[in-house]
Design a protein around this motif. Structure first.
Motif, PDB file in Angstrom:
ATOM      1  N   CYS A 150     -32.362  20.342   4.539  1.00 39.09           N
ATOM      2  CA  CYS A 150     -32.795  19.877   5.867  1.00 39.09           C
ATOM      3  C   CYS A 150     -32.765  21.002   6.893  1.00 39.09           C
ATOM      4  CB  CYS A 150     -31.938  18.703   6.327  1.00 39.09           C
ATOM      5  SG  CYS A 150     -32.275  17.193   5.423  1.00 39.09           S
ATOM      6  N   THR A 151     -31.724  21.823   6.833  1.00 44.21           N
ATOM      7  CA  THR A 151     -31.615  22.949   7.767  1.00 44.21           C
ATOM      8  C   THR A 151     -32.780  23.918   7.575  1.00 44.21           C
ATOM      9  OG1 THR A 151     -29.208  22.765   7.810  1.00 44.21           O
ATOM     10  CG2 THR A 151     -30.154  24.877   8.488  1.00 44.21           C
ATOM     11  N   LYS A 154     -36.118  22.239   8.663  1.00 41.77           N
ATOM     12  CA  LYS A 154     -36.260  22.154  10.121  1.00 41.77           C
ATOM     13  C   LYS A 154     -36.529  23.526  10.733  1.00 41.77           C
ATOM     14  CE  LYS A 154     -34.249  20.152  14.216  1.00 41.77           C
ATOM     15  NZ  LYS A 154     -33.206  19.293  14.766  1.00 41.77           N
ATOM     16  N   CYS A 159     -39.320  20.505  12.328  1.00 40.16           N
ATOM     17  CA  CYS A 159     -38.912  19.099  12.349  1.00 40.16           C
ATOM     18  C   CYS A 159     -38.151  18.784  11.067  1.00 40.16           C
ATOM     19  CB  CYS A 159     -40.119  18.168  12.480  1.00 40.16           C
ATOM     20  SG  CYS A 159     -41.272  18.244  11.098  1.00 40.16           S
ATOM     21  N   THR A 160     -37.456  17.670  11.072  1.00 44.43           N
ATOM     22  CA  THR A 160     -36.714  17.257   9.883  1.00 44.43           C
ATOM     23  C   THR A 160     -37.686  16.728   8.828  1.00 44.43           C
ATOM     24  OG1 THR A 160     -36.432  14.991  10.651  1.00 44.43           O
ATOM     25  CG2 THR A 160     -34.720  16.604  11.289  1.00 44.43           C
TER      26      THR A 160
END
Length: 170
Positions: A150-151, A154, A159-160
């Protein structure tokens, strides 16, 4: 939001560091209890991985043999957890530190960047085409944790993964 205990995560990381491939979809990982998403059958994930890998271009025949070997190995092992540039070069017996700059010269990217780019492209494909959770997608494309995935997602996409999926569904 991992689907397995911290002991199981530690075991998987140890196995990955020792060079063992872990198929998270057939290794007893239960579906996430906090979502209604179900795990995709392993053959769907394998098919998507294979289809994506087939679209990654072949190395140019004019490239030096060591650069072609690193490229082909990275392409074949693209979705394995714990894949590191240093490990690839060590396994191929390439001791020349110049290989990193040569790989970048011929591909336009560092080895790590090339791996991340392709993993995220497949992740976006999964987000568009399946209802897999972000955690399942993280494991399917080779990340050791959903938070790391996720990091990175993003940072690269702005964005996630969830927001990306919602935006794509509109």
């Amino acid at each position: 939001m991992l689907h397995c205990s911290s002991q199981e995560v530690s075991r998987r990381r140890r196995l990955a560091k020792n060079g063992l491939t872990i198929d998270l979809l057939t290794d007893g990982l239960p579906p996430c209890p906090t979502t209604k998403r179900k795990a995709a059958p392993p053959e769907i994930i394998d098919a998507e991985r294979s289809a994506y890998r087939d679209k990654v271009r072949d190395p140019d025949p004019d490239w030096p043999p060591d650069v072609r070997a690193v490229y082909c190995t990275c392409r074949e092992r693209l979705f394995e957890m714990g894949l590191e540039a240093q490990e690839v070069t060590d396994n191929l017996g390439i001791r020349n530190h110049n290989i990193y700059s040569r790989f970048r010269y011929f591909t336009g990217q560092r080895i790590k960047e090339w791996i991340i780019q392709h993993r995220l492209r497949l992740a976006k494909r999964f987000l568009r085409r399946t209802s897999l959770s972000g955690t399942w997608i993280a494991f399917a494309v080779g990340y050791e944790s959903s938070s790391g995935f996720c990091t990175t997602f993003k940072r690269r996409e702005g964005c996630t993964p969830t927001a990306f999926r919602e935006r794509e569904e509109e």
